[in-house]
Design a protein around this motif. Structure first.
Motif, mmCIF file in Angstrom:
data_model
loop_
_atom_site.group_PDB
_atom_site.id
_atom_site.type_symbol
_atom_site.label_atom_id
_atom_site.label_comp_id
_atom_site.label_asym_id
_atom_site.label_seq_id
_atom_site.Cartn_x
_atom_site.Cartn_y
_atom_site.Cartn_z
ATOM 1 N N ALA A 105 0.833 -1.205 0.000
ATOM 2 C CA ALA A 105 0.000 0.000 0.000
ATOM 3 C C ALA A 105 0.872 1.262 0.000
ATOM 4 N N LEU A 106 1.969 1.241 0.762
ATOM 5 C CA LEU A 106 2.882 2.387 0.765
ATOM 6 C C LEU A 106 3.494 2.600 -0.611
ATOM 7 N N LEU A 107 3.943 1.531 -1.232
ATOM 8 C CA LEU A 107 4.514 1.650 -2.566
ATOM 9 C C LEU A 107 3.487 2.193 -3.550
ATOM 10 N N GLN A 108 2.264 1.690 -3.478
ATOM 11 C CA GLN A 108 1.218 2.168 -4.375
ATOM 12 C C GLN A 108 0.941 3.653 -4.168
ATOM 13 N N SER A 109 1.008 4.103 -2.903
ATOM 14 C CA SER A 109 0.695 5.506 -2.599
ATOM 15 C C SER A 109 1.702 6.475 -3.203
ATOM 16 N N PRO A 114 5.881 -2.011 -9.913
ATOM 17 C CA PRO A 114 6.907 -3.050 -9.839
ATOM 18 C C PRO A 114 7.410 -3.434 -11.222
ATOM 19 N N GLY A 115 8.715 -3.710 -11.301
ATOM 20 C CA GLY A 115 9.322 -4.131 -12.546
ATOM 21 C C GLY A 115 9.423 -5.628 -12.685
ATOM 22 N N ARG A 116 8.961 -6.365 -11.669
ATOM 23 C CA ARG A 116 8.926 -7.828 -11.740
ATOM 24 C C ARG A 116 7.705 -8.299 -10.961
ATOM 25 N N PRO A 117 7.262 -9.519 -11.169
ATOM 26 C CA PRO A 117 6.075 -9.993 -10.447
ATOM 27 C C PRO A 117 6.267 -9.952 -8.933
ATOM 28 N N CYS A 118 5.172 -9.727 -8.224
ATOM 29 C CA CYS A 118 5.207 -9.634 -6.759
ATOM 30 C C CYS A 118 3.936 -10.246 -6.194
ATOM 31 N N ALA A 119 4.080 -10.993 -5.107
ATOM 32 C CA ALA A 119 2.920 -11.611 -4.472
ATOM 33 C C ALA A 119 3.080 -11.606 -2.962
ATOM 34 N N VAL A 120 1.948 -11.547 -2.280
ATOM 35 C CA VAL A 120 1.876 -11.793 -0.834
ATOM 36 C C VAL A 120 1.250 -13.170 -0.655
ATOM 37 N N VAL A 121 1.875 -14.018 0.172
ATOM 38 C CA VAL A 121 1.372 -15.369 0.368
ATOM 39 C C VAL A 121 1.044 -15.598 1.838
ATOM 40 N N VAL A 122 -0.050 -16.301 2.077
ATOM 41 C CA VAL A 122 -0.407 -16.800 3.408
ATOM 42 C C VAL A 122 -0.277 -18.312 3.370
ATOM 43 N N PHE A 123 0.638 -18.856 4.185
ATOM 44 C CA PHE A 123 0.835 -20.300 4.217
ATOM 45 C C PHE A 123 -0.105 -20.953 5.230
ATOM 46 N N ALA A 124 -0.554 -22.152 4.892
ATOM 47 C CA ALA A 124 -1.491 -22.901 5.731
ATOM 48 C C ALA A 124 -0.760 -23.691 6.804
ATOM 49 N N ARG A 344 21.018 -2.387 2.927
ATOM 50 C CA ARG A 344 20.011 -1.440 2.429
ATOM 51 C C ARG A 344 19.275 -0.777 3.589
ATOM 52 N N LEU A 345 19.182 -1.470 4.713
ATOM 53 C CA LEU A 345 18.469 -0.936 5.886
ATOM 54 C C LEU A 345 19.415 -0.307 6.893
ATOM 55 N N GLY A 346 20.603 0.060 6.437
ATOM 56 C CA GLY A 346 21.514 0.839 7.289
ATOM 57 C C GLY A 346 22.383 0.018 8.200
ATOM 58 N N GLY A 347 22.629 -1.242 7.844
ATOM 59 C CA GLY A 347 23.504 -2.063 8.668
ATOM 60 C C GLY A 347 22.832 -2.625 9.901
ATOM 61 N N ILE A 348 21.565 -3.007 9.786
ATOM 62 C CA ILE A 348 20.844 -3.568 10.934
ATOM 63 C C ILE A 348 21.475 -4.901 11.338
ATOM 64 N N VAL A 397 7.921 0.013 7.199
ATOM 65 C CA VAL A 397 8.755 0.929 6.410
ATOM 66 C C VAL A 397 9.999 0.206 5.894
ATOM 67 N N ALA A 398 10.599 -0.634 6.736
ATOM 68 C CA ALA A 398 11.766 -1.410 6.293
ATOM 69 C C ALA A 398 11.395 -2.344 5.149
ATOM 70 N N LEU A 399 10.254 -2.998 5.275
ATOM 71 C CA LEU A 399 9.817 -3.924 4.223
ATOM 72 C C LEU A 399 9.523 -3.165 2.930
ATOM 73 N N GLU A 400 8.880 -2.013 3.039
ATOM 74 C CA GLU A 400 8.628 -1.193 1.851
ATOM 75 C C GLU A 400 9.931 -0.774 1.182
ATOM 76 N N HIS A 401 10.921 -0.389 1.979
ATOM 77 C CA HIS A 401 12.207 0.037 1.433
ATOM 78 C C HIS A 401 12.908 -1.127 0.730
ATOM 79 N N VAL A 402 12.835 -2.290 1.324
ATOM 80 C CA VAL A 402 13.450 -3.487 0.733
ATOM 81 C C VAL A 402 12.736 -3.844 -0.576
ATOM 82 N N LEU A 403 11.407 -3.867 -0.567
ATOM 83 C CA LEU A 403 10.665 -4.230 -1.758
ATOM 84 C C LEU A 403 10.916 -3.227 -2.889
ATOM 85 N N ARG A 404 11.046 -1.967 -2.554
ATOM 86 C CA ARG A 404 11.330 -0.963 -3.574
ATOM 87 C C ARG A 404 12.634 -1.290 -4.299
ATOM 88 N N GLY A 405 13.627 -1.774 -3.551
ATOM 89 C CA GLY A 405 14.885 -2.125 -4.167
ATOM 90 C C GLY A 405 14.848 -3.433 -4.944
#
Length: 407
Positions: A105-109, A114-124, A344-348, A397-405
């Motif tokens: 949602a942050l990326l969309q805003s 995206p330049g490649r396919p992307c999915a969110v998965v929920v595992f059973a 990418r996340l500043g050396g976490i 925010v970290a996940l959004e930053h990672v996905l952007r890259g």
């Protein structure tokens, strides 16, 4: 910092499901696969994904995929699970799902495409709380478990329901359970965000870490057979009491692990037959969870525990059978992906974990990484599990930053 939707001190997505599956007896949440609470969470996920314009698919093993754009190969897949242990915490699993959706949602805003396919998965059935094998959805997809064995797994509540029957009742054809090369082949890399299930981030100046490894771990069923008899009419010296053997065996489990440094071993579940207050049991079953940094060390620990429980049973005139129900070898996450995310996340920091995850199953097949969000209580699989709003937002925010890259 981009705005993240929050409601009453929680990420909005977590607030939307805060009352689903509350366990009034145990505290916390009980959300088991294909039971009412977990089914409601699945419906919530589909609705939330569709609100974001994602296309939803259900695969042959009960996992749910929400695609941003057209499905395709070399996809960046991010996600977690929605089920829980009995009386579990609010964040274990759902935090990763909510954060993945919020990051998109942050990326969309920002107008990002995206330049490649992307999915969110929920595992059973990640927790294995209903059918006894953890990460069952990802194990089936990757071929890590035989589908006939998976289909025959019995409900932990002993109501006679098998996994295959539950699958059929929820629209999953049991004959199609098993390795899914089509789904697996689309994954270019997998990323899972999860609340930390330990104390590694407490005291560190970072709300987020990357995972370095997962301990080798498994589950074993220990069946102790004795002789049922009358509690009042049977003298103490005439008994073959499997409950006494089990009690001594449980203490032996603790002692064996404690003597080996940082190994972990737990008996968290016990079942006695016939289960009468005034009846000496005929049989007692306990379930062992054992973990260590190395595969061989975990196997050695279980062998030692088996010997100690066997001696305790023999002393009571009882017999023992030990059956391995699941096994996951030690996992070391992809170093290139791990180090790239950390940089990418500043050396976490990078932290090992003793908790199993779907990411650990997928790591044998595709580049895989995990992000942890700080848990100030250090407690998990419990109602005391927690993450502050600020830290949860930092995870999004970290996940959004990672996905952007990555996208």
């Amino acid at each position: 910092m981009p705005a993240v939707a929050v409601t009453r001190g929680r990420l909005t997505g977590l607030h939307e499901i805060v009352d689903v599956g509350r366990d009034r007896a145990r505290g916390g949440y009980s959300r088991h696969v294909w039971q009412p609470a977990e089914i409601e969470l699945r419906a919530w996920f589909v609705e939330r994904a569709e609100r974001l314009g994602l296309g939803v698919e259900h695969d042959r093993n009960g996992n749910i995929w929400a695609w941003w754009g057209a499905p395709g190969d070399d996809a960046v897949v991010v996600g977690s699970h929605l089920d829980s242990v009995p009386g579990g915490g609010e964040y274990d699993g759902p935090l990763g799902v909510v954060s993945a959706l919020d990051a998109i949602a942050l990326l969309q805003s920002t107008g990002f495409t995206p330049g490649r396919p992307c999915a969110v998965v929920v595992f059973a059935e990640e927790e294995g709380s209903r059918f006894g094998v953890a990460c069952l959805g990802s194990r089936l997809m990757t071929g890590a478990i035989d589908p006939e064995r998976a289909g025959a797994l019995a409900d932990a509540d002993a109501d006679g329901v098998r996994f295959a029957e539950a699958a059929e009742a929820n629209g999953i054809a049991a004959r199609h359970l098993g390795r899914d090369d089509a789904a697996l082949g689309r994954i270019g890399l997998f990323l899972e965000l999860h609340v930390e299930q330990g104390r590694g981030l407490i005291g560190l100046d970072s709300p987020v870490a990357v995972a370095s490894s997962i301990l080798a771990h498994g589950r074993w069923r220990i069946d102790i057979a004795g002789e049922a008899n009358h509690a009042g009419a049977t003298r103490m010296g005439d008994r073959r009491d499997p409950m006494v053997a089990a009690a001594r065996g449980i203490v032996a489990v603790r002692d064996a692990a404690a003597a080996r440094g940082d190994d972990r071993a737990t008996v968290g579940r016990i079942h006695a037959l016939p289960g009468g207050t005034n009846v000496i049991p005929s049989a007692v079953t306990t379930w062992l969870d054992a973990r260590s940094a190395r595969d061989d060390d975990t196997r050695d620990l279980v062998a030692e525990i088996t010997a100690r429980v066997g001696a305790a049973a023999a002393a009571e005139g009882c017999s023992v059978t030990v059956v391995e129900e699941s096994w996951s070898g030690a996992v070391h996450f992809d170093p290139v992906l791990r180090d790239g995310l950390a940089a990418r996340l500043g050396g976490i920091p990078a932290l090992p974990t003793g908790a199993g995850h779907d990411a650990g199953i997928l790591a044998a097949h595709v580049p895989t990484a995990m992000l942890f969000v700080r848990n100030p209580s250090g407690v998990s699989h419990s109602p005391e599990e927690h993450a502050t709003l600020d830290d949860a937002v930092a995870g999004v925010v970290a996940l959004e930053h990672v996905l952007r890259g990555l996208l």
